[in-house]
Scaffold this motif. Structure first.
Motif, short mmCIF file in Angstrom:
data_model
loop_
_atom_site.label_atom_id
_atom_site.label_comp_id
_atom_site.label_asym_id
_atom_site.label_seq_id
_atom_site.Cartn_x
_atom_site.Cartn_y
_atom_site.Cartn_z
N ARG A 92 51.15 30.38 54.89
CA ARG A 92 50.92 30.70 53.48
C ARG A 92 49.57 30.17 53.01
NH1 ARG A 92 56.44 29.28 52.90
NH2 ARG A 92 55.81 27.22 52.11
N ALA A 93 49.21 28.94 53.47
CA ALA A 93 47.93 28.36 53.08
C ALA A 93 46.77 29.18 53.62
CB ALA A 93 47.83 26.92 53.57
N ALA A 94 46.89 29.66 54.87
CA ALA A 94 45.83 30.50 55.45
C ALA A 94 45.68 31.79 54.65
CB ALA A 94 46.15 30.79 56.91
N GLU A 95 46.79 32.35 54.24
CA GLU A 95 46.73 33.58 53.43
C GLU A 95 46.09 33.29 52.07
OE1 GLU A 95 47.10 37.40 52.00
OE2 GLU A 95 47.16 36.61 54.05
N GLN A 96 46.39 32.11 51.51
CA GLN A 96 45.79 31.74 50.24
C GLN A 96 44.28 31.58 50.38
OE1 GLN A 96 47.13 28.03 48.66
NE2 GLN A 96 46.12 28.31 46.68
N VAL A 97 43.83 30.95 51.47
CA VAL A 97 42.40 30.80 51.71
C VAL A 97 41.73 32.16 51.80
CG1 VAL A 97 40.70 30.05 53.41
CG2 VAL A 97 42.59 28.54 52.81
N ARG A 98 42.36 33.09 52.54
CA ARG A 98 41.79 34.44 52.67
C ARG A 98 41.69 35.12 51.32
NH1 ARG A 98 43.08 39.28 52.28
NH2 ARG A 98 45.23 38.75 51.73
N ALA A 99 42.76 34.99 50.51
CA ALA A 99 42.76 35.64 49.19
C ALA A 99 41.68 35.04 48.28
CB ALA A 99 44.14 35.49 48.55
N ARG A 101 38.87 33.62 49.19
CA ARG A 101 37.55 34.08 49.65
C ARG A 101 37.28 35.51 49.18
NH1 ARG A 101 34.90 30.74 52.91
NH2 ARG A 101 36.04 29.13 54.07
N GLU A 102 38.30 36.36 49.26
CA GLU A 102 38.11 37.74 48.81
C GLU A 102 37.85 37.80 47.31
OE1 GLU A 102 41.40 40.12 49.97
OE2 GLU A 102 40.86 40.15 52.10
N GLU A 103 38.62 37.02 46.54
CA GLU A 103 38.45 37.04 45.08
C GLU A 103 37.08 36.50 44.68
OE1 GLU A 103 41.73 34.78 43.70
OE2 GLU A 103 43.23 36.31 44.19
N PHE A 104 36.67 35.40 45.31
CA PHE A 104 35.37 34.83 44.99
C PHE A 104 34.24 35.72 45.48
CE2 PHE A 104 36.02 30.16 43.86
CZ PHE A 104 37.29 30.38 43.37
N GLY A 105 34.46 36.34 46.67
CA GLY A 105 33.44 37.24 47.20
C GLY A 105 33.19 38.42 46.28
N ALA A 106 34.25 38.86 45.58
CA ALA A 106 34.09 39.98 44.64
C ALA A 106 33.20 39.62 43.46
CB ALA A 106 35.47 40.43 44.13
N LEU A 107 33.00 38.32 43.22
CA LEU A 107 32.14 37.88 42.12
C LEU A 107 30.66 37.84 42.51
CD1 LEU A 107 34.28 34.92 40.72
CD2 LEU A 107 34.17 37.28 39.87
N MET A 108 30.36 37.92 43.82
CA MET A 108 28.97 37.79 44.27
C MET A 108 28.04 38.83 43.65
SD MET A 108 28.28 35.14 45.92
CE MET A 108 26.63 35.64 46.43
N PRO A 109 28.43 40.12 43.52
CA PRO A 109 27.52 41.07 42.86
C PRO A 109 27.16 40.64 41.45
CG PRO A 109 29.24 42.25 44.04
CD PRO A 109 29.62 40.80 44.07
N ARG A 110 28.14 40.10 40.70
CA ARG A 110 27.84 39.61 39.36
C ARG A 110 26.87 38.44 39.41
NH1 ARG A 110 33.31 40.97 39.25
NH2 ARG A 110 33.99 42.26 37.48
N TYR A 111 27.10 37.56 40.40
CA TYR A 111 26.24 36.38 40.53
C TYR A 111 24.79 36.80 40.85
CZ TYR A 111 24.40 32.03 42.48
OH TYR A 111 23.62 30.93 42.75
N ARG A 112 24.65 37.74 41.79
CA ARG A 112 23.31 38.19 42.14
C ARG A 112 22.62 38.87 40.96
NH1 ARG A 112 26.00 40.19 47.04
NH2 ARG A 112 25.60 38.74 48.75
N SER A 113 23.38 39.68 40.23
CA SER A 113 22.81 40.37 39.08
C SER A 113 22.33 39.37 38.03
CB SER A 113 23.84 41.32 38.48
OG SER A 113 23.34 41.94 37.32
N ALA A 114 23.15 38.33 37.78
CA ALA A 114 22.77 37.32 36.79
C ALA A 114 21.55 36.54 37.24
CB ALA A 114 23.94 36.38 36.53
#
Length: 342
Positions: A92-99, A101-114
């Motif tokens: 479950r912890a490994a799945e949480q880590v994966r989730a 990373r995916e959620e934070f990775g989805a914020l990268m376009p916003r971060y780059r744009s800012a």
């Protein structure tokens, strides 16, 4: 986001529990109602706690319809039963880590744009999170078109934002120049030597100096990533965009580059001078400055033991009885000024 509820902690076997398990094995069962008669060397509290521990660890189980009669179980089967929930928790912890990373990775376009909109106006930025530092470096290096100039004591950046050979190869493929200052590229075969050979074959240039500043990378002579050492020994990254400061840094690095030795030439002479007179001169200069062994070792990028071996070799070659005397003799022979080695 996945549930983060942790399983109950597993109790540890203590001497009282082991003693009670031995008694259960010897007698075939433990009568919990008899307490002191069953284990006279354990007091009431120790006996009850040992029973609870063994029951939770599944090393004892009650006889059906006779809850006070406890019989021993196979430790192998008990271990399988106890570890199963832990393994499920790890999954479950490994799945949480994966989730995450995916959620934070989805914020990268916003971060780059800012960053493109506002951060470029900041002349200095401190990046304390290594993951963020790596992401920012990858973005900046991806736009490199002219030059990637790196100070990497070990030949390849390690632990910093430029922790990849692919960054250099990509810059070379775009026509940029790649220069690296290192203490010494490895002469013996190995993964690090192979990576450096790949970069050199692609057009990279390597030069070596016995002393170098902290790791740094300058991109297109306009943006610099510097290593900042904290008092507790940890490191963070300084992103520098100030035109005057970056220009001054480039001038200093160009001066170091002009005095450095091409790594290939250094390898050809290594067999004749394995200790390296340049290293010895650097050690002598720092000894003359009063630097401690730990400081010298850090600046040379070697272990404390290796540093002290260099110092011992210098004292022996100069026939000096002390570090102070070695400094005086080295001054006379020109070691501290780049003259002939003793």
């Amino acid at each position: 986001m996945p549930d983060t509820t942790a399983p109950d902690p597993v109790p540890r076997l203590d001497p009282a529990a082991v003693r009670l398990f031995d008694l259960a094995l010897a007698r075939g069962r433990i009568d919990r109602s008899r307490r002191g008669l069953e284990a006279p060397d354990l007091d009431r509290e120790q006996f009850e706690r040992a029973c609870e521990v063994l029951l939770r660890l599944r090393l004892l189980r009650p006889v059906p319809q006779l809850p006070d009669q406890l019989v021993p179980m196979s430790p192998e089967l008990a271990a399988a039963g106890v570890t199963a929930p832990l393994e499920e928790g790890i999954a479950r912890a490994a799945e949480q880590v994966r989730a995450i990373r995916e959620e934070f990775g989805a914020l990268m376009p916003r971060y780059r744009s800012a960053r493109h909109g506002t951060a470029r106006r900041d002349p200095v930025e401190l990046l304390t999170d290594p993951v963020v530092a790596a992401a920012v470096f990858a973005e900046e290096a991806g736009h490199c078109r002219e030059e990637l100039f790196t100070v990497a004591p070990g030949g390849l950046p390690q632990g910093g934002p430029a922790d990849t050979t692919g960054t250099g190869l990509a810059a070379l493929a775009r026509g940029a120049r790649l220069r690296t200052l290192c203490r010494a590229a490895p002469a013996t075969p190995g993964p690090r030597r192979e990576q450096i050979n790949r970069l050199i074959a692609a057009g990279a240039h390597y030069r070596a100096l016995p002393e170098l500043p902290e790791p740094a990378t300058v991109i297109d002579r306009s943006t610099a990533f510097l290593t900042r050492r904290e008092p507790d020994g940890s490191a963070s990254t300084v992103l520098l965009r100030d035109h005057g400061a970056v220009a001054y840094l480039c001038q200093a690095l160009d001066l170091l580059w002009a005095t450095a030795t091409p790594c290939r030439a250094q390898h050809r002479t290594a067999a004749r001078d394995p200790a390296g007179s340049g290293v010895h001169r650097a050690v002598v200069r720092m000894l003359a400055e009063g630097a401690k062994d730990e400081v010298i070792a850090r600046r040379l990028g070697v272990s404390l033991r290796t540093c002290r071996r260099h110092i011992a070799d210098i004292l022996e070659s100069l026939q000096a009885d002390s570090r102070f005397q070695a400094g005086v003799l080295a001054e006379r022979t020109g070691l501290t000024t780049g003259g002939p080695p003793a």
